[in-house]
Scaffold this motif. Structure first.
Motif, mmCIF file in Angstrom:
data_model
loop_
_atom_site.group_PDB
_atom_site.id
_atom_site.type_symbol
_atom_site.label_atom_id
_atom_site.label_comp_id
_atom_site.label_asym_id
_atom_site.label_seq_id
_atom_site.Cartn_x
_atom_site.Cartn_y
_atom_site.Cartn_z
ATOM 1 N N TRP A 137 0.809 -1.222 0.000
ATOM 2 C CA TRP A 137 0.000 0.000 0.000
ATOM 3 C C TRP A 137 0.839 1.267 0.000
ATOM 4 O O TRP A 137 0.378 2.321 -0.466
ATOM 5 C CB TRP A 137 -0.945 0.007 1.194
ATOM 6 N N SER A 138 2.051 1.207 0.520
ATOM 7 C CA SER A 138 2.885 2.410 0.585
ATOM 8 C C SER A 138 3.674 2.652 -0.696
ATOM 9 O O SER A 138 4.326 3.705 -0.823
ATOM 10 C CB SER A 138 3.856 2.319 1.772
ATOM 11 N N MET A 156 -5.829 -12.723 -5.510
ATOM 12 C CA MET A 156 -4.826 -13.523 -4.805
ATOM 13 C C MET A 156 -4.791 -14.917 -5.425
ATOM 14 O O MET A 156 -5.128 -15.910 -4.790
ATOM 15 C CB MET A 156 -5.148 -13.607 -3.317
ATOM 16 N N GLY A 157 -4.393 -14.960 -6.683
ATOM 17 C CA GLY A 157 -4.311 -16.246 -7.361
ATOM 18 C C GLY A 157 -2.958 -16.899 -7.237
ATOM 19 O O GLY A 157 -2.786 -18.052 -7.620
ATOM 20 N N ALA A 174 -7.084 -11.064 6.252
ATOM 21 C CA ALA A 174 -7.846 -10.089 7.033
ATOM 22 C C ALA A 174 -7.222 -8.703 6.956
ATOM 23 O O ALA A 174 -7.935 -7.685 6.924
ATOM 24 C CB ALA A 174 -7.928 -10.547 8.492
ATOM 25 N N ALA A 175 -5.898 -8.629 6.924
ATOM 26 C CA ALA A 175 -5.231 -7.334 6.825
ATOM 27 C C ALA A 175 -5.571 -6.654 5.511
ATOM 28 O O ALA A 175 -5.813 -5.434 5.471
ATOM 29 C CB ALA A 175 -3.725 -7.511 6.965
ATOM 30 N N TYR A 176 -5.600 -7.417 4.432
ATOM 31 C CA TYR A 176 -5.985 -6.835 3.153
ATOM 32 C C TYR A 176 -7.464 -6.435 3.168
ATOM 33 O O TYR A 176 -7.839 -5.367 2.682
ATOM 34 C CB TYR A 176 -5.694 -7.812 2.016
ATOM 35 N N ARG A 177 -8.288 -7.290 3.736
ATOM 36 C CA ARG A 177 -9.726 -6.975 3.847
ATOM 37 C C ARG A 177 -9.934 -5.659 4.571
ATOM 38 O O ARG A 177 -10.704 -4.792 4.128
ATOM 39 C CB ARG A 177 -10.425 -8.107 4.588
ATOM 40 N N ASP A 178 -9.238 -5.477 5.687
ATOM 41 C CA ASP A 178 -9.450 -4.301 6.516
ATOM 42 C C ASP A 178 -8.938 -3.020 5.866
ATOM 43 O O ASP A 178 -9.360 -1.921 6.237
ATOM 44 C CB ASP A 178 -8.775 -4.495 7.875
ATOM 45 N N GLY A 183 -17.564 -2.842 -0.141
ATOM 46 C CA GLY A 183 -17.882 -3.016 -1.552
ATOM 47 C C GLY A 183 -16.719 -3.514 -2.380
ATOM 48 O O GLY A 183 -16.876 -3.810 -3.572
ATOM 49 N N SER A 184 -15.542 -3.627 -1.744
ATOM 50 C CA SER A 184 -14.391 -4.236 -2.406
ATOM 51 C C SER A 184 -14.575 -5.749 -2.462
ATOM 52 O O SER A 184 -15.431 -6.317 -1.764
ATOM 53 C CB SER A 184 -13.100 -3.898 -1.649
ATOM 54 N N TYR A 185 -13.746 -6.405 -3.264
ATOM 55 C CA TYR A 185 -13.802 -7.861 -3.393
ATOM 56 C C TYR A 185 -12.396 -8.441 -3.313
ATOM 57 O O TYR A 185 -11.438 -7.853 -3.824
ATOM 58 C CB TYR A 185 -14.418 -8.276 -4.728
ATOM 59 N N LEU A 186 -12.299 -9.608 -2.681
ATOM 60 C CA LEU A 186 -11.069 -10.380 -2.660
ATOM 61 C C LEU A 186 -11.328 -11.696 -3.378
ATOM 62 O O LEU A 186 -12.239 -12.447 -3.004
ATOM 63 C CB LEU A 186 -10.617 -10.661 -1.220
#
Length: 273
Positions: A137-138, A156-157, A174-178, A183-186
């Motif tokens: 992210w940075s 995340m394939g 979970a870190a990516y989810r948070d 409305g985002s999707y993983l």
């Protein structure tokens, strides 16, 4: 006085996992050393090429689904090379303004990727470790192209299969989810052998050993129950966590998976609430 620093070149003397995958997909960004290692891996799991192609088919279907939900920005983690109808090509076929960032920790893959994407202003290839979300992210190119205040599609394939249990893949997901807006999707796929016969399970174990010996990367194999637990706090979209071949298939268009490879991977897409 300005000094010129020559741009580093990709290492083509050592086999590279991204180029091996490209070879299995029928791509052109691979070299003899990669093909030799790829064939050694195929010798222990004869259906490995179909497994790779099934994973790429799953990715394409996932990206098309996300586009249909209005997603117009994507981050593809542990992506390998941006070739063979990968995320940005699928996305741009339906939305030419979609933004895509490919993430890989392997310098040679990134150098190849930068060359491939040189004329794609809305697409970037960055060197970062997908197992370190803050590193992703940075990154300046991520900050430039991806707006985390809006929904994003995370692919995340090719990431979690390289994450050891002791490094807690559930916490990583979970870190990516948070970090993502509601409305985002993983979208996640993962190697598995819990529905395979004994001979195929033995072949998968040998394949993992071959990857470790050939390119220094161990593949972790998990069952459906372990993978399903990672989606806590998210809403699985239909049809849920299934074999990759069964996740919203395109009849007659996907790889013929009627081989042992058909049961060697699960896929799912989950919505961030």
């Amino acid at each position: 006085m300005t000094t010129f620093t020559e741009r580093p070149s990709a290492n083509v003397d050592v086999a590279n996992i991204a180029r091996i995958y490209d070879y299995y997909l029928g791509g052109l960004y691979n070299f003899e050393v990669d093909r030799q290692k790829a064939e050694r891996i195929r010798s222990v799991l004869p259906s490995v090429e179909l497994l790779a192609r099934a994973n790429r088919d799953w990715l394409r279907r996932s990206v098309r689904f996300l586009l249909a939900q209005g997603i117009d920005q994507f981050v593809d983690l542990a992506s390998g090379l941006p070739t063979m109808n990968n995320t940005h090509e699928v996305a741009h076929a339906r939305n030419p303004r979609a933004r895509v960032v490919y993430v890989d920790c392997e310098p040679s893959a990134v150098l190849h990727g930068e060359d491939i994407l040189a004329d794609e202003p809305l697409v970037a290839m960055i060197e970062a470790d997908g197992r370190e979300p803050e590193q992703v992210w940075s990154h300046p190119r991520v900050r430039e192209l991806i707006d985390l205040s809006r929904p994003v599609g995370l692919i995340m394939g090719g990431l979690l299969v390289f994450v050891d249990d002791k490094d807690d893949p559930a916490a990583l997901l979970a870190a990516y989810r948070d970090a993502c807006a509601p409305g985002s999707y993983l979208s996640v796929s993962h190697l598995s052998d819990d529905q395979a016969d004994a001979e195929t399970r033995t072949q998968v174990a040998r394949m993992s050993d071959a990857y470790l010996a050939g390119v220094g990367q161990r593949l972790y194999v998990r069952d459906r129950e372990a993978i399903a637990a990672w989606f806590e706090g998210m809403e699985l979209v239909e049809p849920g966590l299934t074999l990759m071949a069964d996740w919203r298939p395109d009849p007659g268009l996907d790889v013929d998976a009627q081989t042992p490879s058909r049961v060697l991977g699960y896929g799912a897409t989950a919505r961030v609430r």
